[in-house]
Design an enzyme around this catalytic site. Structure first.
Site, mmCIF file in Angstrom:
data_model
loop_
_atom_site.group_PDB
_atom_site.id
_atom_site.type_symbol
_atom_site.label_atom_id
_atom_site.label_comp_id
_atom_site.label_asym_id
_atom_site.label_seq_id
_atom_site.Cartn_x
_atom_site.Cartn_y
_atom_site.Cartn_z
ATOM 1 C CG HIS A 1 -28.839 23.872 -2.004
ATOM 2 N ND1 HIS A 1 -28.796 23.317 -3.017
ATOM 3 C CD2 HIS A 1 -28.948 24.811 -2.797
ATOM 4 C CE1 HIS A 1 -28.991 23.757 -4.550
ATOM 5 N NE2 HIS A 1 -28.631 25.230 -3.883
ATOM 6 C CB CYS B 1 -1.075 -0.349 1.252
ATOM 7 S SG CYS B 1 -1.490 1.591 1.028
ATOM 8 C CE1 TYR C 1 -11.429 -1.305 -4.774
ATOM 9 C CE2 TYR C 1 -12.138 -3.452 -5.613
ATOM 10 C CZ TYR C 1 -12.059 -2.288 -4.416
ATOM 11 O OH TYR C 1 -12.946 -2.642 -4.053
ATOM 12 C CB CYS D 1 -3.530 2.527 -1.290
ATOM 13 S SG CYS D 1 -3.401 1.402 -1.700
ATOM 14 C CE LYS E 1 -4.688 3.750 -5.978
ATOM 15 N NZ LYS E 1 -5.222 2.743 -4.784
ATOM 16 C CD GLU F 1 -7.617 2.394 -8.439
ATOM 17 O OE1 GLU F 1 -8.220 2.712 -7.362
ATOM 18 O OE2 GLU F 1 -6.516 1.692 -8.010
ATOM 19 C CD GLU G 1 -27.908 19.831 -2.833
ATOM 20 O OE1 GLU G 1 -29.176 19.816 -2.435
ATOM 21 O OE2 GLU G 1 -27.498 20.580 -3.438
#
Length: 461
Positions: free
Chosen positions: A438, A43, A179, A48, A51, A183, A443
């Protein structure tokens, strides 16, 4: 004299192993952790973290393109791949040092060498040292898997080598539909590379919600990525600095680089497991464990990708922490592997938690779907034709939200918080009663009022 040299020996200095070592040492255990490559594991070193840095870098071009609609005139920008890689390497080196320092501060001893079993309680280090341990934790993670041997496989790079390319490929072929493949397809496309993605299935992201799969593919194709499904790479030829990728459908593609991201396998080879009696699942290659990460040998545990349960870094960390608390902290902790939020850092980003529509319909008698597909407010000024997908899957009997799926900017940030609501069994009424912020894309998650589809399972006769 103590019966064992250490109370805990951890094989693997990745995120899971490091967490287990630190927590166990904090509980007063004598801990040694061995890492043969670099502290931080996949990782941190080649997964991760680097990346995500490349994702940020590749997205800059999109921001420049969007700026015109907001009144900015930006001169032609230039990009230097070696500078990015050098800066990335500097940050990873910093993180590696931090991982090592934090483990040592906890009181655990770090040995930067390979360790293999000579028995259930005995480890032999590559330095020649032999260590005995009351408990052993296997946290060796996984490694890229190129699949079946094909002609020219030696020309193919994996997610390990991709972080160290000397130059940015102008054209790249990527095989895979998960994944990592998505990616990197988006990363290279963001840098201006001509990207072709090859996947054997009918659509990318097998196992994800069908609406998510369709939406992401459409958005990627709008961004210029060529996606070819229903075929595989049969052969790769090299001609000087160029490659020709031959596909199973008879076509071929010229490129400057070929990358496979078709999956990863548990790193169990040459650990000496045969000397211990630790069982390995013949179907997926992972070490067999129970709910407490205990293997078939009582004093040996395994966590993270090496078990091939749910291969995500936060899962390995949670499993490592739970192991240390259970074995050394006098507190029994079993990890709940349900409702785990996850993100795919494609462009657009994906965030998902809970059940897909297909899974929910198989599990519940009544399923209500709330779905919206809209142009985000930023796109109305930038001129981009990108669209956001949001979907809630609801148990129609209890009104509980059992799944949430988002495709769009900041999807990962949103799904982390929605994961709390899903885990707490929040109802659709709870979502409806929550005041909207908002103007935001998020939302929409609390303002979707109309059921877009209802599925009622017919009772068996």
């Amino acid at each position: 004299m103590a019966e064992f040299d250490v109370d805990l020996f951890v094989i693997g200095g990745g995120s899971g192993g490091v967490r287990a070592a630190r927590i166990a040492a904090g509980h007063g255990a004598r801990v040694m952790i061995a890492e043969e490559y670099r502290m931080g594991g996949t990782c941190v070193i080649r997964g991760c973290v680097p990346k995500k840095l490349l994702v940020y870098a590749s997205h800059v071009q999109h921001e420049i393109e969007d700026a015109t609609g907001f009144g900015w005139t930006i001169p032609q920008a230039t990009f230097d791949w070696p500078t990015l890689i050098a800066n990335k390497d500097r940050e990873i080196t910093r993180l590696e040092a931090a991982y090592t320092t934090n483990v040592e501060k906890s009181g655990a001893r770090v040995v930067k060498t390979r360790a293999v079993f000579e028995g259930p309680h005995t480890l032999r280090l590559a330095t020649g040292e032999t260590v005995t341990a009351r408990y052993v934790l296997i946290a060796t993670g996984g490694a890229p898997n190129h699949g079946a041997e094909i002609p020219g496989i030696e020309h193919v790079i994996s997610s390990n080598e991709v972080f160290h390319l000397a130059q940015l490929p102008k054209r790249i072929v990527i095989q895979g539909g998960g994944y990592i493949a998505l990616e990197f397809a988006c990363i290279f496309a963001g840098f201006g590379s001509d990207v072709t993605l090859i996947y054997r299935g009918d659509n990318v992201l097998r196992g994800f919600d069908e609406d998510v799969r369709a939406h992401v593919r459409g958005e990627m194709e709008k961004n210029g990525i060529t996606i070819l499904t229903g075929c595989t790479v049969a052969r790769v030829d090299k001609h000087g600095g160029e490659f020709t990728t031959h596909l199973s459908n008879g076509s071929s593609i010229a490129s400057d680089q070929v990358m496979f991201a078709i999956g990863r396998h548990p790193a169990v080879a040459n650990l000496g497991l045969e000397t211990t009696g630790v069982a390995v699942n013949p179907k997926n290659g992972g070490i067999v464990v129970d709910g407490f990460s205990r293997t078939s040998v009582p004093n040996i545990y395994a966590i993270g990708d090496v078990t091939n349960r749910i291969n995500l870094t936060p899962v390995a960390i949670r499993e490592g922490h739970a192991f240390a608390d259970t074995v050394f902290g006098k507190r029994t902790v079993e990890v709940d592997h349900s409702n785990i939020p996850t993100a795919v850092f494609s462009q657009p980003e994906i965030g998902t938690v809970g059940l897909t529509e297909t899974e929910a319909r198989a599990k519940f008698a009544v399923v209500d779907i709330y779905k919206t597909n809209f142009r985000p407010i930023k796109a109305t000024m930038s001129g981009s034709d990108s669209r956001v997908l949001m979907k809630l899957v609801v148990d129609g009997t209890t009104d509980c939200v059992v799944g949430c799926h988002i495709v769009g900017d900041a999807a990962a940030e949103m799904i982390q918080l929605i994961g709390i609501a899903v885990r707490m069994k929040a109802t659709k009424a709870d979502f409806d009663a929550t005041m909207a912020v908002h103007p935001t894309a998020a939302e929409e998650l609390v303002t979707m009022r109309t059921v877009t589809a209802r599925y009622v399972r017919e009772a068996a006769e």
